[in-house]
Design an enzyme around this catalytic site. Structure first.
Site, PDB file in Angstrom:
ATOM      1  N   SER A  24      -7.031 -14.240   2.749  1.00  0.00           N
ATOM      2  CA  SER A  24      -6.869 -15.087   1.563  1.00  0.00           C
ATOM      3  C   SER A  24      -5.400 -15.077   1.180  1.00  0.00           C
ATOM      4  CB  SER A  24      -7.745 -14.586   0.413  1.00  0.00           C
ATOM      5  OG  SER A  24      -7.486 -13.237   0.121  1.00  0.00           O
ATOM      6  N   ASP A  38       0.464 -12.700   6.907  1.00  0.00           N
ATOM      7  CA  ASP A  38       0.091 -11.525   7.693  1.00  0.00           C
ATOM      8  C   ASP A  38      -0.312 -11.918   9.109  1.00  0.00           C
ATOM      9  OD1 ASP A  38       0.551 -10.068   5.417  1.00  0.00           O
ATOM     10  OD2 ASP A  38      -1.551  -9.703   4.950  1.00  0.00           O
ATOM     11  N   LYS A  46      -1.200  -2.410   5.851  1.00  0.00           N
ATOM     12  CA  LYS A  46      -1.887  -2.558   7.141  1.00  0.00           C
ATOM     13  C   LYS A  46      -1.140  -3.481   8.097  1.00  0.00           C
ATOM     14  CE  LYS A  46      -5.718  -4.279   5.661  1.00  0.00           C
ATOM     15  NZ  LYS A  46      -5.336  -4.379   4.235  1.00  0.00           N
ATOM     16  N   THR A  47      -0.712  -4.628   7.595  1.00  0.00           N
ATOM     17  CA  THR A  47      -0.111  -5.626   8.483  1.00  0.00           C
ATOM     18  C   THR A  47       1.193  -5.126   9.063  1.00  0.00           C
ATOM     19  OG1 THR A  47      -1.097  -7.421   7.195  1.00  0.00           O
ATOM     20  CG2 THR A  47       0.720  -7.995   8.651  1.00  0.00           C
ATOM     21  N   ALA A  74      -9.214  -6.902   6.005  1.00  0.00           N
ATOM     22  CA  ALA A  74      -8.656  -7.339   4.723  1.00  0.00           C
ATOM     23  C   ALA A  74      -9.127  -6.339   3.681  1.00  0.00           C
ATOM     24  CB  ALA A  74      -9.130  -8.748   4.380  1.00  0.00           C
ATOM     25  N   LYS A  98      -6.298 -11.347  12.748  1.00  0.00           N
ATOM     26  CA  LYS A  98      -6.705 -11.124  11.365  1.00  0.00           C
ATOM     27  C   LYS A  98      -7.826 -12.110  11.048  1.00  0.00           C
ATOM     28  CE  LYS A  98      -4.940 -10.390   6.688  1.00  0.00           C
ATOM     29  NZ  LYS A  98      -5.219  -8.951   6.617  1.00  0.00           N
ATOM     30  N   HIS A 138       9.777   4.738   3.490  1.00  0.00           N
ATOM     31  CA  HIS A 138       9.976   3.459   2.816  1.00  0.00           C
ATOM     32  C   HIS A 138      11.156   2.746   3.463  1.00  0.00           C
ATOM     33  CE1 HIS A 138       9.794   0.465  -0.320  1.00  0.00           C
ATOM     34  NE2 HIS A 138      11.089   0.593  -0.504  1.00  0.00           N
ATOM     35  N   ILE A 139      10.891   1.585   4.053  1.00  0.00           N
ATOM     36  CA  ILE A 139      11.922   0.816   4.747  1.00  0.00           C
ATOM     37  C   ILE A 139      12.039  -0.548   4.073  1.00  0.00           C
ATOM     38  CG2 ILE A 139      12.629  -0.210   6.938  1.00  0.00           C
ATOM     39  CD1 ILE A 139      10.970   1.940   8.358  1.00  0.00           C
ATOM     40  N   ARG A 191       4.631   5.069   3.581  1.00  0.00           N
ATOM     41  CA  ARG A 191       5.235   5.286   2.262  1.00  0.00           C
ATOM     42  C   ARG A 191       5.633   3.941   1.655  1.00  0.00           C
ATOM     43  NH1 ARG A 191       9.451  10.160   0.672  1.00  0.00           N
ATOM     44  NH2 ARG A 191       9.123  10.015  -1.580  1.00  0.00           N
TER      45      ARG A 191
END
Length: 228
Positions: free
Chosen positions: A41, A54, A14-15, A118, A37, A206-207, A177
């Site tokens: 936690s 985050d 998400k972040t 969260a 945000k 995917h990075i 991804r």
């Protein structure tokens, strides 16, 4: 425009996706941005108080600079469920309490504001209350980040259905991804595109290192900017 960002689970990305959306809104469209945000936690104790990685990432991509406490009003040090951490700290979490700590006047000064949750949509706050109740109270449209891995089809569809059942708009969804070795990725993505009802905002490959600028290139903000 204020959107709430939720995920299919805790590690959906998400972040990173929210930061990439803020980056693109700021650099491509020249919008004044802010990322928030409310609950985090797993924070680190610093000389300035508890800080969450985050929240700091969202602040980095925000052109509207706010005090940390305005971005992350509920910060907990243990990397555990926030409602458990809150109980240990002697703090009562509630939808109304979260709402009271959101500085909506400041957030509304931005052209493009993202409020990141969260965990998933039904994040518990304790006493059978959920963070989603705060989102419903504010009638925020929701962006879903789907962490592409085994089981995500069920999680994504159920998340979307719950949001609609709560009477909210799903502004769009992103396929992230996060796991590069997901088997039959393309087939799963094609299935999701058929099953999801809301606008598709893009697929992030995917990075390594989660480069925000590179991630932003794979996102389509048009459906969000056209939202009422």
């Amino acid at each position: 425009m204020i959107f709430f960002v939720t995920g299919t689970d805790t590690d959906s990305g998400k972040t990173q996706v929210a930061a990439a959306l803020l980056y693109k809104a700021r650099t491509r469209y020249g919008l004044k941005t802010v990322g928030v945000k409310p609950i985090a936690s797993g924070c680190t104790r610093t000389a300035y108080g508890l800080r969450n990685a985050d929240a700091l990432m969202l602040m980095e991509q925000s052109s509207l600079k706010l005090d940390y406490e305005k971005v992350n009003p509920f910060a907990f040090e243990p990397a555990i469920a926030p409602h458990v951490a809150a109980t240990d700290a002697g703090i009562e979490l509630s939808p109304e309490g979260v709402l009271a700590r959101l500085d909506l006047t400041q957030y509304s000064m931005a052209d493009f504001c993202l409020v990141e949750g969260a965990g998933g949509w039904r994040l518990p706050l304790g006493n059978n209350r959920y963070l989603s109740e705060t989102v419903v109270a504010l009638a925020m449209p929701v962006i879903i980040v789907v962490g592409m891995k085994l089981g995500c089809l069920n999680h994504a569809v159920m998340t979307e259905e719950l949001i609609y059942a709560d009477g909210l708009q799903v502004a769009g969804w992103v396929a992230n991804r996060a796991q590069p070795d997901m088997a039959r990725f393309e087939e799963n993505l094609a299935s999701l595109k058929q099953m999801m009802q809301s606008p598709f905002l893009g697929t992030i490959p995917h990075i390594p290192g989660a480069d925000v600028a590179e991630m932003a290139e794979h996102l389509d903000l048009a459906p969000l900017l056209q939202s009422p």
